[in-house]
Enzyme design. Structure first.
Site, PDB file in Angstrom:
ATOM      1  N   GLU A 163      15.958  24.813  35.110  1.00 10.66           N
ATOM      2  CA  GLU A 163      15.615  25.127  33.723  1.00 10.66           C
ATOM      3  C   GLU A 163      16.519  26.157  33.075  1.00 10.66           C
ATOM      4  OE1 GLU A 163      11.511  26.150  33.313  1.00 10.66           O
ATOM      5  OE2 GLU A 163      10.830  24.154  33.865  1.00 10.66           O
ATOM      6  N   GLU A 374       8.938  19.020  38.355  1.00  6.93           N
ATOM      7  CA  GLU A 374       7.734  19.819  38.111  1.00  6.93           C
ATOM      8  C   GLU A 374       6.856  19.102  37.101  1.00  6.93           C
ATOM      9  OE1 GLU A 374       8.191  23.986  36.967  1.00  6.93           O
ATOM     10  OE2 GLU A 374       9.852  24.201  38.382  1.00  6.93           O
TER      11      GLU A 374
HETATM   12  C1  BG6 Z   1       8.568  26.238  34.824  1.00 11.24           C
HETATM   13  C2  BG6 Z   1       9.187  27.016  35.935  1.00 11.24           C
HETATM   14  O1  BG6 Z   1       9.095  26.724  33.649  1.00 11.24           O
HETATM   15  O2  BG6 Z   1       7.207  26.310  34.620  1.00 11.24           O
HETATM   16  C3  BG6 Z   1       8.220  27.578  36.946  1.00 11.24           C
HETATM   17  O3  BG6 Z   1      10.213  26.315  36.584  1.00 11.24           O
HETATM   18  C4  BG6 Z   1       6.979  28.071  36.207  1.00 11.24           C
HETATM   19  O4  BG6 Z   1       8.867  28.566  37.693  1.00 11.24           O
HETATM   20  C5  BG6 Z   1       6.324  26.880  35.556  1.00 11.24           C
HETATM   21  O5  BG6 Z   1       6.077  28.781  36.971  1.00 11.24           O
HETATM   22  C6  BG6 Z   1       5.034  27.199  34.857  1.00 11.24           C
HETATM   23  O6  BG6 Z   1       5.233  28.208  33.913  1.00 11.24           O
HETATM   24  P1  BG6 Z   1       4.148  29.335  33.671  1.00 11.24           P
HETATM   25  O7  BG6 Z   1       4.729  30.208  32.611  1.00 11.24           O
HETATM   26  O8  BG6 Z   1       2.926  28.651  33.230  1.00 11.24           O
HETATM   27  O9  BG6 Z   1       3.988  30.012  34.996  1.00 11.24           O
END
Ligand code: BG6
Length: 472
Positions: A163, A374
């Site tokens: 990202e 993800e």
């Molecule tokens: C992504 C990242 O942006 O989203 C992760 O790669 C992150 O590291 C995940 O934890 C969720 O984001 P957040 O802000 O809800 O923890």
């Protein structure tokens, strides 16, 4: 529909968010180790000093992953664990930790999927200008080569960066991530270019080393849709996709930057400083890039701005993709819509946006190989009679997996799905309150691990390869 046999069911994590052991076994400081100590930067001042102690409990965690039936585990390597000062002397204990973790995965037949950079830059490099300094490109490529040589005999899937838009945007526009610089688009675009060059040169190095595996990059996948069919808003969506999607995907998949954005940057004096060799390397690396990783949580709903929106105070809450913000150039803003569904953190839940976005990618890039690296739901999970009843997470993942089945039916070349996250871990800015995992971590009981409802549910999905998803 059953997911094909070469499709990997996985789950993901990142070093800073779960390892802890921030100053053990020779690890150096990262930019995040420093940043979280600045008052007000993270929710209730949470840090990853201990995180969920995966560094010491990785065997138990991998055993649980195996019990869940996980076919692949995506994790990141902490650069300052390998090079405490960013370069120079390698820290053998850092290599040992990841060698042990990889071997532990392989013991159970879990495919390790390794991210080289999930945001924790060695502090020594940040102090010398971080990603704005082109010397960081060389340091990264050297670090990547050391990882390929150390782990490449067993790791056949590498992701260079996680990202970019998040660490570049939050690092140089909103100030919510290190180095905490606000509203500096000139630096922002320069930094994105430097990271693209680092990615390209790492890909070329990987192929030169004849690693016989795959290498790619993981991007946020945040497709923009207009709030209605008004031509101004349709323009806003195109503009948003050009800046937030094509600017990131084109250099990796096509080997050059999108013409529209280049023209806009030139008009406003924001064109990065680049030399012909850097541009040639982007071009040479694109056909060698094996896949693109997508992190999808939500789409963007956008409308054109007709007047300059006063920059809103960026805080932990507003900088984490909740709608309501103007783009850096004040062309559009993101909007929370009355007819959509949102999480407690105001992220839209939209499996339809996932499918439509994938089709948008297919139209531009053809059937490039994709991993969903993800996808998941951040929530505060209810505990009822001792059971962790994360039913909303099950629904979220289920509907997104179904969207993926439709995408595959439409010809998209998707080869794996990694839920975020395998276990509850630190949310960079939202502390431990925002949970994503299949495995619960009890912060009131010495970080004990417990299986959630989703753990058993995902176990069944994997065992049946998703065949029952559409009947559930
Ligand atoms: C992504 C990242 O942006 O989203 C992760 O790669 C992150 O590291 C995940 O934890 C969720 O984001 P957040 O802000 O809800 O923890």
């Amino acid at each position: 529909m059953k997911f094909p046999h070469d499709f990997l069911f996985g789950a993901a994590s990142a070093a800073y968010q779960l390892e802890g052991a921030w100053n053990e076994d020779g690890k150096g400081m990262s930019n995040w180790d420093e940043f979280v100590r600045i008052p007000g930067k993270t929710f209730e001042g949470t840090t990853g000093d201990v995180a969920v102690d995966h560094y010491h409990r990785y065997r138990e965690d991998v055993r649980l992953m195996a019990e869940m039936g996980l076919e692949s585990y995506r994790f990141s390597i902490s650069w300052p664990r390998i090079f405490p000062d960013g370069g120079g002397q390698v820290n053998q204990k850092g290599l040992d930790f990841y060698n042990n973790l990889i071997d532990e995965c392989l013991k159970y037949g879990i495919v390790p999927f390794v991210t080289l950079y999930h945001w924790d830059l060695p502090l020594a490099l940040e102090k010398q200008g971080g990603w704005h300094n082109k010397a960081t490109i060389d340091a990264f490529v050297h670090y990547a080569e050391v990882c390929f040589n150390a782990f490449g005999d067993r790791v056949k899937h590498f992701i260079t960066f996680n990202e970019m838009i998040m660490f570049c945007g939050n690092g140089y526009l909103t100030g919510a991530h290190p180095p905490g610089i606000t509203n500096d688009p000139k630096k922002y675009f320069q930094v994105t270019h430097n990271v693209f060059v680092a990615h390209a040169r790492a890909v070329l190095a990987y192929k030169r080393l004849k690693q016989f595996g795959e290498i790619g990059i993981t991007h946020v996948f945040n497709p923009a849709f207009a709030v209605d069919n008004h031509e101004d808003n349709l323009f806003a969506a195109r503009h948003a996709n050009e800046f937030d999607t094509y600017w990131y995907y084109d250099p990796v998949l096509k080997g050059h930057y999108p013409e529209y954005v280049l023209q806009q940057l030139q008009k406003s004096g924001l064109t990065p400083d680049w030399d012909p060799q850097e541009l040639a390397d982007l071009q040479a690396a694109a056909p060698q890039n094996d896949f693109i990783g997508l992190n999808y949580y939500q789409p963007m709903r956008v409308e054109k701005l007709h007047e300059v929106q006063q920059p809103i105070e960026h805080s932990r809450e507003t900088s984490t993709l909740a709608p309501g913000k103007a783009s850096f150039d004040n062309v559009y803003r993101t909007v929370k819509m009355a007819d959509k569904i949102y999480t407690k953190w105001d992220w839209e839940i939209s499996p339809e946006g996932f499918l439509d976005g994938l089709l948008m990618l297919q139209a531009r890039y053809g059937n490039v190989k994709i991993y969903i690296t993800e996808n998941g739901l951040g929530d505060e999970d209810p505990i009822i009679e001792g059971e962790i009843c994360d039913i909303p997470r099950i629904n979220y993942i289920k509907t997104h997996l179904i969207a993926l089945q439709h995408a595959i039916e439409k010809g998209l070349n998707v080869k794996g799905y990694y839920a975020w996250s395998v276990i509850d871990l630190l949310s960079w800015l939202n502390g431990y309150k925002k949970q994503y995992g299949f495995i619960y971590v009890d912060h009131n009981d010495n970080l004990a691990r417990r299986k959630k409802a989703s753990f058993y549910w995902y176990q069944h999905v994997i065992a049946t390869r998703g065949a029952e998803l559409q009947n559930q």
